[in-house]
Design a protein around this motif. Structure first.
Motif, PDB file in Angstrom:
ATOM      1  N   VAL A  36      15.630  14.210  18.725  1.00  0.00           N
ATOM      2  CA  VAL A  36      15.299  12.971  18.022  1.00  0.00           C
ATOM      3  C   VAL A  36      13.710  12.784  17.935  1.00  0.00           C
ATOM      4  O   VAL A  36      13.233  12.363  17.059  1.00  0.00           O
ATOM      5  CB  VAL A  36      16.048  11.864  18.849  1.00  0.00           C
ATOM      6  N   ILE A  37      13.093  13.345  19.112  1.00  0.00           N
ATOM      7  CA  ILE A  37      11.714  13.011  19.041  1.00  0.00           C
ATOM      8  C   ILE A  37      11.229  14.012  18.061  1.00  0.00           C
ATOM      9  O   ILE A  37      10.170  13.714  17.260  1.00  0.00           O
ATOM     10  CB  ILE A  37      11.126  13.638  20.466  1.00  0.00           C
ATOM     11  N   PHE A  38      11.773  15.449  17.685  1.00  0.00           N
ATOM     12  CA  PHE A  38      11.125  16.059  16.659  1.00  0.00           C
ATOM     13  C   PHE A  38      11.442  15.468  15.162  1.00  0.00           C
ATOM     14  O   PHE A  38      10.610  15.469  14.544  1.00  0.00           O
ATOM     15  CB  PHE A  38      12.114  17.338  16.750  1.00  0.00           C
ATOM     16  N   LEU A  39      12.604  14.862  15.055  1.00  0.00           N
ATOM     17  CA  LEU A  39      13.036  14.304  13.912  1.00  0.00           C
ATOM     18  C   LEU A  39      11.634  12.914  13.598  1.00  0.00           C
ATOM     19  O   LEU A  39      11.433  12.985  12.556  1.00  0.00           O
ATOM     20  CB  LEU A  39      14.284  13.658  13.713  1.00  0.00           C
ATOM     21  N   VAL A  40      11.600  12.404  14.632  1.00  0.00           N
ATOM     22  CA  VAL A  40      10.517  11.016  14.423  1.00  0.00           C
ATOM     23  C   VAL A  40       9.382  11.785  14.197  1.00  0.00           C
ATOM     24  O   VAL A  40       8.610  11.201  13.420  1.00  0.00           O
ATOM     25  CB  VAL A  40      10.515  10.400  15.710  1.00  0.00           C
ATOM     26  N   LEU A  41       8.911  12.584  14.777  1.00  0.00           N
ATOM     27  CA  LEU A  41       7.616  13.244  14.490  1.00  0.00           C
ATOM     28  C   LEU A  41       7.395  13.879  12.930  1.00  0.00           C
ATOM     29  O   LEU A  41       6.467  14.001  12.412  1.00  0.00           O
ATOM     30  CB  LEU A  41       7.098  14.414  15.645  1.00  0.00           C
ATOM     31  N   PHE A  42       8.565  14.670  12.763  1.00  0.00           N
ATOM     32  CA  PHE A  42       8.542  15.116  11.389  1.00  0.00           C
ATOM     33  C   PHE A  42       8.559  13.916  10.191  1.00  0.00           C
ATOM     34  O   PHE A  42       7.657  14.277   9.378  1.00  0.00           O
ATOM     35  CB  PHE A  42       9.914  15.841  11.054  1.00  0.00           C
ATOM     36  N   VAL A  43       9.098  12.921  10.364  1.00  0.00           N
ATOM     37  CA  VAL A  43       9.272  11.904   9.481  1.00  0.00           C
ATOM     38  C   VAL A  43       7.629  11.197   9.576  1.00  0.00           C
ATOM     39  O   VAL A  43       7.036  10.800   8.371  1.00  0.00           O
ATOM     40  CB  VAL A  43       9.997  10.621   9.955  1.00  0.00           C
ATOM     41  N   ILE A  44       7.129  10.968  10.707  1.00  0.00           N
ATOM     42  CA  ILE A  44       5.732  10.631  10.818  1.00  0.00           C
ATOM     43  C   ILE A  44       4.813  11.472   9.901  1.00  0.00           C
ATOM     44  O   ILE A  44       3.978  10.983   9.264  1.00  0.00           O
ATOM     45  CB  ILE A  44       5.131  10.292  12.369  1.00  0.00           C
ATOM     46  N   ALA A  45       4.803  12.758  10.305  1.00  0.00           N
ATOM     47  CA  ALA A  45       4.062  13.780   9.517  1.00  0.00           C
ATOM     48  C   ALA A  45       4.375  13.587   7.935  1.00  0.00           C
ATOM     49  O   ALA A  45       3.274  13.930   7.292  1.00  0.00           O
ATOM     50  CB  ALA A  45       4.291  15.179   9.938  1.00  0.00           C
ATOM     51  N   MET A  46       5.305  13.347   7.678  1.00  0.00           N
ATOM     52  CA  MET A  46       5.478  13.398   6.045  1.00  0.00           C
ATOM     53  C   MET A  46       4.940  12.056   5.539  1.00  0.00           C
ATOM     54  O   MET A  46       4.550  12.392   4.617  1.00  0.00           O
ATOM     55  CB  MET A  46       7.011  13.691   5.617  1.00  0.00           C
ATOM     56  N   VAL A  47       5.073  11.132   6.094  1.00  0.00           N
ATOM     57  CA  VAL A  47       4.625   9.814   5.768  1.00  0.00           C
ATOM     58  C   VAL A  47       3.020   9.990   5.856  1.00  0.00           C
ATOM     59  O   VAL A  47       2.364   9.532   4.702  1.00  0.00           O
ATOM     60  CB  VAL A  47       5.074   8.735   6.713  1.00  0.00           C
ATOM     61  N   ALA A  48       2.474  10.684   6.711  1.00  0.00           N
ATOM     62  CA  ALA A  48       1.030  10.803   6.873  1.00  0.00           C
ATOM     63  C   ALA A  48       0.590  11.606   5.750  1.00  0.00           C
ATOM     64  O   ALA A  48      -0.576  11.276   5.011  1.00  0.00           O
ATOM     65  CB  ALA A  48       0.587  11.385   8.170  1.00  0.00           C
ATOM     66  N   ARG A  49       1.298  12.771   5.374  1.00  0.00           N
ATOM     67  CA  ARG A  49       1.114  13.517   4.188  1.00  0.00           C
ATOM     68  C   ARG A  49       1.138  12.686   2.918  1.00  0.00           C
ATOM     69  O   ARG A  49       0.296  13.020   2.139  1.00  0.00           O
ATOM     70  CB  ARG A  49       1.737  14.629   4.389  1.00  0.00           C
ATOM     71  N   ALA A  50       2.009  11.860   2.965  1.00  0.00           N
ATOM     72  CA  ALA A  50       2.270  11.100   1.518  1.00  0.00           C
ATOM     73  C   ALA A  50       1.061  10.417   1.457  1.00  0.00           C
ATOM     74  O   ALA A  50       0.519   9.795   0.202  1.00  0.00           O
ATOM     75  CB  ALA A  50       3.529  10.647   1.257  1.00  0.00           C
ATOM     76  N   VAL A  51       0.663   9.450   2.551  1.00  0.00           N
ATOM     77  CA  VAL A  51      -0.385   8.390   2.490  1.00  0.00           C
ATOM     78  C   VAL A  51      -1.623   9.148   2.160  1.00  0.00           C
ATOM     79  O   VAL A  51      -2.600   8.708   1.254  1.00  0.00           O
ATOM     80  CB  VAL A  51      -0.305   7.651   3.889  1.00  0.00           C
ATOM     81  N   ARG A  52      -1.789  10.515   2.495  1.00  0.00           N
ATOM     82  CA  ARG A  52      -3.330  10.922   2.052  1.00  0.00           C
ATOM     83  C   ARG A  52      -3.338  11.542   0.938  1.00  0.00           C
ATOM     84  O   ARG A  52      -4.046  11.899   0.279  1.00  0.00           O
ATOM     85  CB  ARG A  52      -3.440  12.269   3.178  1.00  0.00           C
ATOM     86  N   GLY A  53      -2.140  11.476  -0.012  1.00  0.00           N
ATOM     87  CA  GLY A  53      -2.154  11.671  -1.723  1.00  0.00           C
ATOM     88  C   GLY A  53      -1.542  13.140  -1.723  1.00  0.00           C
ATOM     89  O   GLY A  53      -1.419  13.428  -2.966  1.00  0.00           O
ATOM     90  N   ARG A  54      -1.082  13.699  -0.690  1.00  0.00           N
ATOM     91  CA  ARG A  54      -0.642  14.875  -1.037  1.00  0.00           C
ATOM     92  C   ARG A  54       0.931  14.772  -0.920  1.00  0.00           C
ATOM     93  O   ARG A  54       1.619  14.184  -0.169  1.00  0.00           O
ATOM     94  CB  ARG A  54      -0.724  15.972   0.124  1.00  0.00           C
ATOM     95  N   PRO A  55       1.873  15.431  -2.012  1.00  0.00           N
ATOM     96  CA  PRO A  55       3.303  14.884  -2.072  1.00  0.00           C
ATOM     97  C   PRO A  55       4.060  15.412  -0.807  1.00  0.00           C
ATOM     98  O   PRO A  55       3.578  16.713  -0.124  1.00  0.00           O
ATOM     99  CB  PRO A  55       3.726  15.881  -3.191  1.00  0.00           C
ATOM    100  N   PRO A  56       5.170  15.055  -0.361  1.00  0.00           N
ATOM    101  CA  PRO A  56       5.708  15.524   1.029  1.00  0.00           C
ATOM    102  C   PRO A  56       6.378  16.989   0.319  1.00  0.00           C
ATOM    103  O   PRO A  56       6.650  17.107  -0.790  1.00  0.00           O
ATOM    104  CB  PRO A  56       7.064  14.635   1.342  1.00  0.00           C
ATOM    105  N   LEU A  57       6.794  17.756   1.384  1.00  0.00           N
ATOM    106  CA  LEU A  57       7.120  18.952   1.133  1.00  0.00           C
ATOM    107  C   LEU A  57       8.379  18.845   0.275  1.00  0.00           C
ATOM    108  O   LEU A  57       8.940  19.263  -0.589  1.00  0.00           O
ATOM    109  CB  LEU A  57       7.799  19.750   2.475  1.00  0.00           C
TER     110      LEU A  57
END
Length: 57
Positions: A36-57
């Motif tokens: 669950v911790i891994f999934l939460v960190l993965f979602v946070i990383a994808m949201v942060a990447r999208a906010v910076r202007g790069r498309p999520p994987l």
């Protein structure tokens, strides 16, 4: 982190097969928490990447 979750999952499966119910329960609980911790960190990383202007994987 995902590697640790898989490790505890394997420990839980082996312990359950050998009849060590206490160890199996503890290891499976740890594996679930780590997953669950891994999934939460993965979602946070994808949201942060999208906010910076790069498309999520």
């Amino acid at each position: 982190m995902l590697g640790w979750a898989l490790t505890f999952l394997i420990v839980a499966l082996v312990a359950a097969a050998l009849g060590f119910t206490g160890v199996a329960g503890a290891a499976s609980s740890i594996a679930q928490i780590l997953f669950v911790i891994f999934l939460v960190l993965f979602v946070i990383a994808m949201v942060a990447r999208a906010v910076r202007g790069r498309p999520p994987l």
